[in-house]
Scaffold this motif. Structure first.
Motif, PDB file in Angstrom:
ATOM      1  N   ALA A   1       7.450 -10.192 -10.376  1.00 56.25           N
ATOM      2  CA  ALA A   1       6.298  -9.523 -10.966  1.00 56.25           C
ATOM      3  C   ALA A   1       5.316  -9.169  -9.849  1.00 56.25           C
ATOM      4  O   ALA A   1       5.421  -9.669  -8.727  1.00 56.25           O
ATOM      5  N   LEU A   2       4.377  -8.315 -10.159  1.00 51.98           N
ATOM      6  CA  LEU A   2       3.372  -7.929  -9.174  1.00 51.98           C
ATOM      7  C   LEU A   2       2.405  -9.092  -8.950  1.00 51.98           C
ATOM      8  O   LEU A   2       1.780  -9.578  -9.894  1.00 51.98           O
ATOM      9  N   PRO A   3       2.280  -9.571  -7.702  1.00 49.85           N
ATOM     10  CA  PRO A   3       1.347 -10.676  -7.440  1.00 49.85           C
ATOM     11  C   PRO A   3      -0.101 -10.261  -7.703  1.00 49.85           C
ATOM     12  O   PRO A   3      -0.449  -9.080  -7.625  1.00 49.85           O
ATOM     13  N   ASP A   4      -0.930 -11.251  -8.010  1.00 49.79           N
ATOM     14  CA  ASP A   4      -2.358 -10.995  -8.175  1.00 49.79           C
ATOM     15  C   ASP A   4      -2.933 -10.397  -6.892  1.00 49.79           C
ATOM     16  O   ASP A   4      -2.551 -10.802  -5.787  1.00 49.79           O
ATOM     17  N   ASP A   5      -3.834  -9.467  -7.056  1.00 51.50           N
ATOM     18  CA  ASP A   5      -4.532  -8.819  -5.936  1.00 51.50           C
ATOM     19  C   ASP A   5      -3.611  -7.967  -5.070  1.00 51.50           C
ATOM     20  O   ASP A   5      -3.980  -7.588  -3.955  1.00 51.50           O
ATOM     21  N   ALA A   6      -2.406  -7.686  -5.560  1.00 46.78           N
ATOM     22  CA  ALA A   6      -1.474  -6.818  -4.825  1.00 46.78           C
ATOM     23  C   ALA A   6      -1.418  -5.447  -5.494  1.00 46.78           C
ATOM     24  O   ALA A   6      -1.691  -5.300  -6.683  1.00 46.78           O
ATOM     25  N   LEU A   7      -1.055  -4.448  -4.706  1.00 43.23           N
ATOM     26  CA  LEU A   7      -0.869  -3.097  -5.219  1.00 43.23           C
ATOM     27  C   LEU A   7       0.627  -2.797  -5.301  1.00 43.23           C
ATOM     28  O   LEU A   7       1.390  -3.171  -4.406  1.00 43.23           O
TER      29      LEU A   7
ATOM     30  N   GLY B   1       5.999   1.016  -6.057  1.00 44.17           N
ATOM     31  CA  GLY B   1       6.773   1.945  -6.872  1.00 44.17           C
ATOM     32  C   GLY B   1       7.758   1.196  -7.730  1.00 44.17           C
ATOM     33  O   GLY B   1       7.813  -0.037  -7.719  1.00 44.17           O
ATOM     34  N   GLY B   2       8.543   1.933  -8.491  1.00 46.22           N
ATOM     35  CA  GLY B   2       9.507   1.312  -9.373  1.00 46.22           C
ATOM     36  C   GLY B   2      10.713   2.193  -9.593  1.00 46.22           C
ATOM     37  O   GLY B   2      10.694   3.400  -9.316  1.00 46.22           O
ATOM     38  N   SER B   3      11.779   1.579 -10.095  1.00 46.19           N
ATOM     39  CA  SER B   3      13.003   2.299 -10.435  1.00 46.19           C
ATOM     40  C   SER B   3      13.258   2.137 -11.918  1.00 46.19           C
ATOM     41  O   SER B   3      12.556   1.400 -12.612  1.00 46.19           O
ATOM     42  N   GLN B   4      14.284   2.784 -12.410  1.00 51.48           N
ATOM     43  CA  GLN B   4      14.596   2.687 -13.841  1.00 51.48           C
ATOM     44  C   GLN B   4      14.959   1.259 -14.217  1.00 51.48           C
ATOM     45  O   GLN B   4      14.610   0.783 -15.297  1.00 51.48           O
ATOM     46  N   GLY B   5      15.638   0.546 -13.322  1.00 53.35           N
ATOM     47  CA  GLY B   5      16.072  -0.811 -13.626  1.00 53.35           C
ATOM     48  C   GLY B   5      15.069  -1.885 -13.262  1.00 53.35           C
ATOM     49  O   GLY B   5      15.116  -2.986 -13.817  1.00 53.35           O
ATOM     50  N   SER B   6      14.167  -1.602 -12.340  1.00 48.36           N
ATOM     51  CA  SER B   6      13.189  -2.590 -11.866  1.00 48.36           C
ATOM     52  C   SER B   6      11.842  -1.904 -11.693  1.00 48.36           C
ATOM     53  O   SER B   6      11.612  -1.213 -10.693  1.00 48.36           O
ATOM     54  N   PRO B   7      10.914  -2.108 -12.619  1.00 52.24           N
ATOM     55  CA  PRO B   7       9.621  -1.426 -12.558  1.00 52.24           C
ATOM     56  C   PRO B   7       8.799  -1.762 -11.316  1.00 52.24           C
ATOM     57  O   PRO B   7       7.979  -0.958 -10.896  1.00 52.24           O
ATOM     58  N   VAL B   8       9.010  -2.962 -10.758  1.00 56.18           N
ATOM     59  CA  VAL B   8       8.287  -3.341  -9.531  1.00 56.18           C
ATOM     60  C   VAL B   8       9.297  -3.413  -8.388  1.00 56.18           C
ATOM     61  O   VAL B   8      10.031  -4.380  -8.242  1.00 56.18           O
ATOM     62  N   GLN B   9       9.331  -2.371  -7.573  1.00 53.71           N
ATOM     63  CA  GLN B   9      10.244  -2.329  -6.435  1.00 53.71           C
ATOM     64  C   GLN B   9       9.576  -2.781  -5.139  1.00 53.71           C
ATOM     65  O   GLN B   9      10.243  -2.910  -4.114  1.00 53.71           O
ATOM     66  N   GLY B  10       8.285  -3.036  -5.192  1.00 51.03           N
ATOM     67  CA  GLY B  10       7.610  -3.482  -3.989  1.00 51.03           C
ATOM     68  C   GLY B  10       6.132  -3.693  -4.254  1.00 51.03           C
ATOM     69  O   GLY B  10       5.601  -3.295  -5.283  1.00 51.03           O
ATOM     70  N   PHE B  11       5.474  -4.357  -3.306  1.00 54.70           N
ATOM     71  CA  PHE B  11       4.044  -4.604  -3.421  1.00 54.70           C
ATOM     72  C   PHE B  11       3.422  -4.677  -2.029  1.00 54.70           C
ATOM     73  O   PHE B  11       4.093  -4.950  -1.030  1.00 54.70           O
ATOM     74  N   ALA B  12       2.139  -4.405  -1.997  1.00 56.93           N
ATOM     75  CA  ALA B  12       1.351  -4.529  -0.770  1.00 56.93           C
ATOM     76  C   ALA B  12       0.177  -5.454  -1.065  1.00 56.93           C
ATOM     77  O   ALA B  12      -0.528  -5.277  -2.062  1.00 56.93           O
ATOM     78  N   TRP B  13      -0.021  -6.424  -0.204  1.00 51.79           N
ATOM     79  CA  TRP B  13      -1.068  -7.426  -0.395  1.00 51.79           C
ATOM     80  C   TRP B  13      -1.926  -7.500   0.863  1.00 51.79           C
ATOM     81  O   TRP B  13      -1.427  -7.286   1.967  1.00 51.79           O
ATOM     82  N   ASP B  14      -3.192  -7.792   0.692  1.00 56.81           N
ATOM     83  CA  ASP B  14      -4.132  -7.876   1.808  1.00 56.81           C
ATOM     84  C   ASP B  14      -4.144  -6.569   2.599  1.00 56.81           C
ATOM     85  O   ASP B  14      -3.908  -6.533   3.808  1.00 56.81           O
ATOM     86  N   ALA B  15      -4.429  -5.489   1.879  1.00 56.87           N
ATOM     87  CA  ALA B  15      -4.536  -4.148   2.462  1.00 56.87           C
ATOM     88  C   ALA B  15      -3.238  -3.698   3.133  1.00 56.87           C
ATOM     89  O   ALA B  15      -3.257  -2.867   4.042  1.00 56.87           O
ATOM     90  N   GLY B  16      -2.106  -4.237   2.666  1.00 53.84           N
ATOM     91  CA  GLY B  16      -0.813  -3.830   3.210  1.00 53.84           C
ATOM     92  C   GLY B  16      -0.338  -4.662   4.376  1.00 53.84           C
ATOM     93  O   GLY B  16       0.745  -4.411   4.915  1.00 53.84           O
ATOM     94  N   ARG B  17      -1.112  -5.683   4.771  1.00 56.39           N
ATOM     95  CA  ARG B  17      -0.650  -6.567   5.858  1.00 56.39           C
ATOM     96  C   ARG B  17       0.614  -7.303   5.442  1.00 56.39           C
ATOM     97  O   ARG B  17       1.538  -7.491   6.247  1.00 56.39           O
ATOM     98  N   ALA B  18       0.670  -7.736   4.184  1.00 56.35           N
ATOM     99  CA  ALA B  18       1.870  -8.362   3.638  1.00 56.35           C
ATOM    100  C   ALA B  18       2.547  -7.359   2.712  1.00 56.35           C
ATOM    101  O   ALA B  18       1.919  -6.820   1.800  1.00 56.35           O
TER     102      ALA B  18
END
Length: 231
Positions: A139-145, A148-165
């Motif tokens: 799932a999308l972590p708190d305070d993360a942006l 994007g997503g795919s048809q099978g997985s709505p959360v394909q990635g996240f950026a945290w701390d202004a994209g540092r993580a």
């Protein structure tokens, strides 16, 4: 910069990441945790990259070194150095940030389209095709942006701390050799035989140009990520 790469399986290597780092003037060391190599000290490098692997993030009984890796991730998150996770590496970062990590509805195997999230802080095409090899998702972590997503997985990635993580479920780093290795030596993700989002080997390897098209996407993403928090 000197980057530490943590490898969890002999069949889930750094792919093009190693060549990209060298071409950009960065050095790196790969730590083979699956071969009982001790994880590095965070102070010895300028950034950390966690590669994919077939295990679950809390599978400590079979992989006792996961406890040490989680401690390293926690230190990295509380620091200032860039942190990147791919596949299982992204799931470990997400779990450390308190997000739910578990089995997705369907396995995703092969080539699938990712739609960029409007909130994504990374400049990528609005739609691009990436390689997938997973059943577990996060799932999308708190305070993360979201990225994007795919048809099978709505959360394909996240950026945290202004994209540092940065966490990526999909793969932009693989070459044809890497995928040949997976198909030959690694078990397909659980549920692949029944999933509408899992492709057979012949379809995955049918168009070699797909692998070439990943290279500029990887370059674009890594170039932005590595400058988010200069060490």
């Amino acid at each position: 910069m000197h980057l530490h790469l943590l490898q969890h399986s002999p069949h889930h290597g750094p792919g093009r990441i190693a060549d990209w780092l060298t071409s950009m003037g960065h050095s790196h060391t790969v730590f083979h945790l699956h071969a009982e190599e001790a994880p590095p000290s965070l102070s010895d490098g300028d950034g950390l990259i966690l590669l994919d692997g077939p295990m679950h993030v809390l599978d400590d009984e079979d992989y006792p070194w996961l406890k040490r890796e989680r401690k390293l991730i926690a230190k990295a998150l509380h620091g200032s150095k860039p942190l990147l996770g791919i596949g299982m590496g992204a799931r470990m970062i997400a779990a450390e940030l308190g997000a739910t990590v578990g089995r997705g509805t369907f396995a995703e195997v092969g080539w699938h389209e990712v739609t960029l999230a409007p909130e994504s802080p990374f400049d990528l095409p609005e739609r691009f095709t990436a390689f997938m090899w997973h059943r577990d998702v996060f799932a999308l972590p708190d305070d993360a942006l979201p990225l994007g997503g795919s048809q099978g997985s709505p959360v394909q990635g996240f950026a945290w701390d202004a994209g540092r993580a940065l966490g990526l479920l999909c793969h932009l780093e693989v070459t044809r050799t890497d995928v040949d290795e997976l198909l030959t030596h690694s078990e397909r993700p659980e549920g692949s035989d029944e999933s509408p989002h899992a492709q057979p080997a012949e379809s995955i390897l049918a168009d070699g140009r797909r692998f070439d098209q990943l290279a500029p996407l990887l370059d674009r993403l890594l170039s932005q990520w590595i400058h988010r928090a200069p060490a």
